[in-house]
Design a protein around this motif. Sequence first.
Motif, PDB file in Angstrom:
ATOM      1  N   VAL A 198       0.831  -1.201   0.000  1.00  0.00           N
ATOM      2  CA  VAL A 198       0.000   0.000   0.000  1.00  0.00           C
ATOM      3  C   VAL A 198       0.867   1.253   0.000  1.00  0.00           C
ATOM      4  CG1 VAL A 198      -1.604   1.340   1.424  1.00  0.00           C
ATOM      5  CG2 VAL A 198      -2.002  -1.100   1.068  1.00  0.00           C
ATOM      6  N   GLY A 199       1.956   1.216   0.786  1.00  0.00           N
ATOM      7  CA  GLY A 199       2.798   2.399   0.965  1.00  0.00           C
ATOM      8  C   GLY A 199       3.351   2.958  -0.331  1.00  0.00           C
ATOM      9  N   GLU A 200       3.821   2.069  -1.224  1.00  0.00           N
ATOM     10  CA  GLU A 200       4.455   2.551  -2.457  1.00  0.00           C
ATOM     11  C   GLU A 200       3.467   3.309  -3.332  1.00  0.00           C
ATOM     12  OE1 GLU A 200       4.653  -1.183  -5.403  1.00  0.00           O
ATOM     13  OE2 GLU A 200       5.535  -1.651  -3.454  1.00  0.00           O
ATOM     14  N   VAL A 201       2.181   2.873  -3.309  1.00  0.00           N
ATOM     15  CA  VAL A 201       1.160   3.562  -4.110  1.00  0.00           C
ATOM     16  C   VAL A 201       0.815   4.902  -3.463  1.00  0.00           C
ATOM     17  CG1 VAL A 201      -1.220   3.434  -4.949  1.00  0.00           C
ATOM     18  CG2 VAL A 201       0.258   1.433  -5.100  1.00  0.00           C
ATOM     19  N   LEU A 202       0.669   4.891  -2.140  1.00  0.00           N
ATOM     20  CA  LEU A 202       0.340   6.144  -1.453  1.00  0.00           C
ATOM     21  C   LEU A 202       1.464   7.176  -1.625  1.00  0.00           C
ATOM     22  CD1 LEU A 202      -1.379   4.920   1.848  1.00  0.00           C
ATOM     23  CD2 LEU A 202      -2.426   5.723  -0.277  1.00  0.00           C
ATOM     24  N   ASP A 203       2.726   6.693  -1.665  1.00  0.00           N
ATOM     25  CA  ASP A 203       3.845   7.616  -1.876  1.00  0.00           C
ATOM     26  C   ASP A 203       3.698   8.342  -3.213  1.00  0.00           C
ATOM     27  OD1 ASP A 203       4.972   7.043   0.514  1.00  0.00           O
ATOM     28  OD2 ASP A 203       6.439   5.602  -0.258  1.00  0.00           O
ATOM     29  N   VAL A 204       3.355   7.585  -4.243  1.00  0.00           N
ATOM     30  CA  VAL A 204       3.191   8.193  -5.567  1.00  0.00           C
ATOM     31  C   VAL A 204       2.053   9.209  -5.537  1.00  0.00           C
ATOM     32  CG1 VAL A 204       2.500   7.729  -7.949  1.00  0.00           C
ATOM     33  CG2 VAL A 204       4.153   6.244  -6.832  1.00  0.00           C
ATOM     34  N   MET A 205       0.965   8.851  -4.854  1.00  0.00           N
ATOM     35  CA  MET A 205      -0.183   9.763  -4.783  1.00  0.00           C
ATOM     36  C   MET A 205       0.168  11.024  -3.995  1.00  0.00           C
ATOM     37  SD  MET A 205      -3.169   6.936  -4.225  1.00  0.00           S
ATOM     38  CE  MET A 205      -4.417   8.130  -3.780  1.00  0.00           C
ATOM     39  N   MET A 222      -7.213   6.164   6.228  1.00  0.00           N
ATOM     40  CA  MET A 222      -7.461   7.382   6.989  1.00  0.00           C
ATOM     41  C   MET A 222      -6.175   8.167   7.223  1.00  0.00           C
ATOM     42  SD  MET A 222     -10.603   7.257   7.176  1.00  0.00           S
ATOM     43  CE  MET A 222     -11.690   5.952   6.646  1.00  0.00           C
ATOM     44  N   GLY A 223      -5.052   7.435   7.324  1.00  0.00           N
ATOM     45  CA  GLY A 223      -3.760   8.101   7.499  1.00  0.00           C
ATOM     46  C   GLY A 223      -3.459   9.008   6.317  1.00  0.00           C
ATOM     47  N   PHE A 224      -3.692   8.493   5.107  1.00  0.00           N
ATOM     48  CA  PHE A 224      -3.465   9.281   3.897  1.00  0.00           C
ATOM     49  C   PHE A 224      -4.383  10.494   3.882  1.00  0.00           C
ATOM     50  CE2 PHE A 224      -4.605  10.335  -0.476  1.00  0.00           C
ATOM     51  CZ  PHE A 224      -3.357  10.534  -1.051  1.00  0.00           C
ATOM     52  N   ALA A 225      -5.675  10.268   4.209  1.00  0.00           N
ATOM     53  CA  ALA A 225      -6.636  11.368   4.202  1.00  0.00           C
ATOM     54  C   ALA A 225      -6.205  12.469   5.175  1.00  0.00           C
ATOM     55  CB  ALA A 225      -8.023  10.844   4.568  1.00  0.00           C
ATOM     56  N   ARG A 226      -5.720  12.049   6.330  1.00  0.00           N
ATOM     57  CA  ARG A 226      -5.349  13.023   7.354  1.00  0.00           C
ATOM     58  C   ARG A 226      -4.134  13.834   6.934  1.00  0.00           C
ATOM     59  NH1 ARG A 226      -4.148   9.695  11.307  1.00  0.00           N
ATOM     60  NH2 ARG A 226      -6.273   9.440  12.065  1.00  0.00           N
ATOM     61  N   GLU A 227      -3.117  13.121   6.367  1.00  0.00           N
ATOM     62  CA  GLU A 227      -1.859  13.805   6.061  1.00  0.00           C
ATOM     63  C   GLU A 227      -1.918  14.595   4.760  1.00  0.00           C
ATOM     64  OE1 GLU A 227       1.246  10.864   6.105  1.00  0.00           O
ATOM     65  OE2 GLU A 227       0.278   9.972   7.867  1.00  0.00           O
ATOM     66  N   VAL A 228      -2.557  14.027   3.745  1.00  0.00           N
ATOM     67  CA  VAL A 228      -2.486  14.619   2.403  1.00  0.00           C
ATOM     68  C   VAL A 228      -3.761  15.377   2.041  1.00  0.00           C
ATOM     69  CG1 VAL A 228      -2.011  14.121  -0.021  1.00  0.00           C
ATOM     70  CG2 VAL A 228      -0.967  12.725   1.756  1.00  0.00           C
ATOM     71  N   GLY A 229      -4.893  14.945   2.601  1.00  0.00           N
ATOM     72  CA  GLY A 229      -6.171  15.509   2.174  1.00  0.00           C
ATOM     73  C   GLY A 229      -6.347  16.969   2.580  1.00  0.00           C
ATOM     74  N   ASP A 230      -7.035  17.732   1.715  1.00  0.00           N
ATOM     75  CA  ASP A 230      -7.389  19.117   2.027  1.00  0.00           C
ATOM     76  C   ASP A 230      -8.828  19.191   2.530  1.00  0.00           C
ATOM     77  OD1 ASP A 230      -4.919  20.299   1.087  1.00  0.00           O
ATOM     78  OD2 ASP A 230      -5.615  19.739  -0.915  1.00  0.00           O
ATOM     79  N   SER A 231      -9.682  18.334   1.976  1.00  0.00           N
ATOM     80  CA  SER A 231     -11.052  18.248   2.479  1.00  0.00           C
ATOM     81  C   SER A 231     -11.440  16.794   2.556  1.00  0.00           C
ATOM     82  CB  SER A 231     -12.073  18.942   1.581  1.00  0.00           C
ATOM     83  OG  SER A 231     -11.472  19.809   0.717  1.00  0.00           O
ATOM     84  N   LEU A 232     -12.444  16.544   3.365  1.00  0.00           N
ATOM     85  CA  LEU A 232     -12.890  15.168   3.531  1.00  0.00           C
ATOM     86  C   LEU A 232     -14.413  15.174   3.641  1.00  0.00           C
ATOM     87  CD1 LEU A 232     -11.384  12.335   5.480  1.00  0.00           C
ATOM     88  CD2 LEU A 232     -13.651  13.034   6.202  1.00  0.00           C
ATOM     89  N   VAL A 233     -15.009  14.181   2.965  1.00  0.00           N
ATOM     90  CA  VAL A 233     -16.458  14.048   3.040  1.00  0.00           C
ATOM     91  C   VAL A 233     -16.769  12.644   3.520  1.00  0.00           C
ATOM     92  CG1 VAL A 233     -18.419  13.621   1.524  1.00  0.00           C
ATOM     93  CG2 VAL A 233     -17.256  15.801   1.418  1.00  0.00           C
ATOM     94  N   PHE A 234     -17.662  12.536   4.489  1.00  0.00           N
ATOM     95  CA  PHE A 234     -18.111  11.229   4.931  1.00  0.00           C
ATOM     96  C   PHE A 234     -19.492  10.996   4.353  1.00  0.00           C
ATOM     97  CE2 PHE A 234     -20.662   8.726   7.984  1.00  0.00           C
ATOM     98  CZ  PHE A 234     -19.998   7.526   7.858  1.00  0.00           C
TER      99      PHE A 234
END
Lengths: 266, 298
Positions: A198-205, A222-234
């Motif tokens: 998973v990590g290698e793909v998230l790194d590219v993103m 959720m880790g990716f959403a928290r670190e990289v995301g600007d907005s989040l919708v549930f």
Amino acid sequence: MTDLVKDMAVPSSGRPMVKAEGVHKSFGLAHILKGIDLEVNPREVFCLIGPSGSGKSTFLRCINHLEKISAGRLYVDGDLVGYRQKGDKLYELKEKEVAAQRRDIGMVFQRFNLFPHMTAVENVMEAPVQVKRESKSVARERAERLLDRVGLGDRKGHYPAQLSGGQQQRVAIARALAMEPKLMLFDEPTSALDPELVGEVLDVMRDLAESGMTMIVVTHEMGFAREVGDSLVFMDDGVVVESGHPREVLANPQHERTRSFLSKVL
Amino acid sequence: MVPPEQIKAIPVRHYGRYVAAAVVIAILVLIGIAFSNAKINYQIIPDYLTDGTILSGAWHTLYISVLAMVLGLVLGVILAVMRMSSNPVTSTVSWLYIWFFRGTPVLVQLLLWYNISLVFPILNLGFYKNEMNQVMTPFLAALLGLGLNEAAYMAEIVRAGIQSVDLGQTEASHALGMTQSRTLRRIVLPQAMRVIVPPTGNEFINMLKTSSLAYAVQFNELIKRAQDISSTSLAVVEMYFVASIWYLILTSVFSVGQYYLERRYARGSSRNLPPTPLQRLRRYLRMFGSFRRPEVAR
């Protein structure tokens, strides 16, 4: 791996990249989307989370007209998706016009969907050569550069069956980027991967996000959403339950439904 | 490190296998004796194998089979696409075509084409006008009879192939901005080929033999030529043997070709392609060599 995209589309001034107004979608009797309103701004990383069956993938697929919406309006970069409005009448776009809209929207699938009869570099070259009528040499050069940048410089001649899941998904990202899109859609890009890949793909993103690409990401990371995301919708049951900055929503959810979902996945 | 002691056990004896082999060989020998005692003049078979009339018959069989197959393939792809179209008229027409041409004997279809002048005495295409009997030669009747029948079968094979390709492939292609027809040509059909090629090879080998029915419309293929000879030389069964040997030669050659074609379309479907017959031969030779020169254990 910086500067993934050379020619970033210049964001149109102030206009949202994606705008949804009361979007509904039904499959027969199943009412999947029940009025989605949201805006995604240029250069934004927009994360969609929610339980399976909540309609987040369906919404993503509506954005490039892989699914037709049943009601409401959906705009990408100011243009209506899949339709043309004249007066108060709506006309379906012709197949070629839909294809032209999709050119500028990259999509990455949960199950990669690489073309198995083509090597990695041929996968990346295919659309520029076939759709944009680029010369093979130009397309090949860009394809090799993109594969280098997703860390697969030594796998250019491999067929998808000879690559790991993580490598396949990185090829799929390179394939979407080869069309120089102004918007990238990610449909659970890491859900079909072994945990260690998973990590290698998230790194590219992450690199892609840093380069300023507008991204809509359906994810359970959720880790990716928290670190990289600007907005989040549930989303749940076809509606947007809660939205905001990822750190706030994830740390301090306002709705009971969001809280119970997050308590299960975090 | 000391290498572990290798197991040296006495293998299980399979006595049943010896018995079965003996029975099979005995039956084969009996059949062979029966054939050699039959009133068949085997001596003349080798001479007729390269007889000019027979060779021309083999050539006619080969080219009518290839042409009818090409016609069947092209029309089959069109029918398959029509069948899957969302237009109810085209899909129904395709369904009716397949229903009719699969449901009636090829022999009848050949004879119908040959006697089409009963229905259309004059062929008038506007720019071209002629008596149908002049146009409908044995060759054309054979080509249409065999090719149009084949199209019905090919349509179903192509449809099965197209439907075997994962829908995700079409979606990925559409998402990249490729149109329906380009998706079919570049993405779906190449992958469908893996499913289409093996039964198509089967169809072609069938075609080589089914083309013998064209003798009924006076087309000079192998069986017709063999019969022409036997009507004067009275060597009836011998001529059928000659023709059969040619059919075996033709089908064997195309079986090898089919192997290479299947290998070509297996690209990307597995990590390693199976070896070609040549590669296999070389490997056997190498193995044989290594028996002679065993590696010296260190």
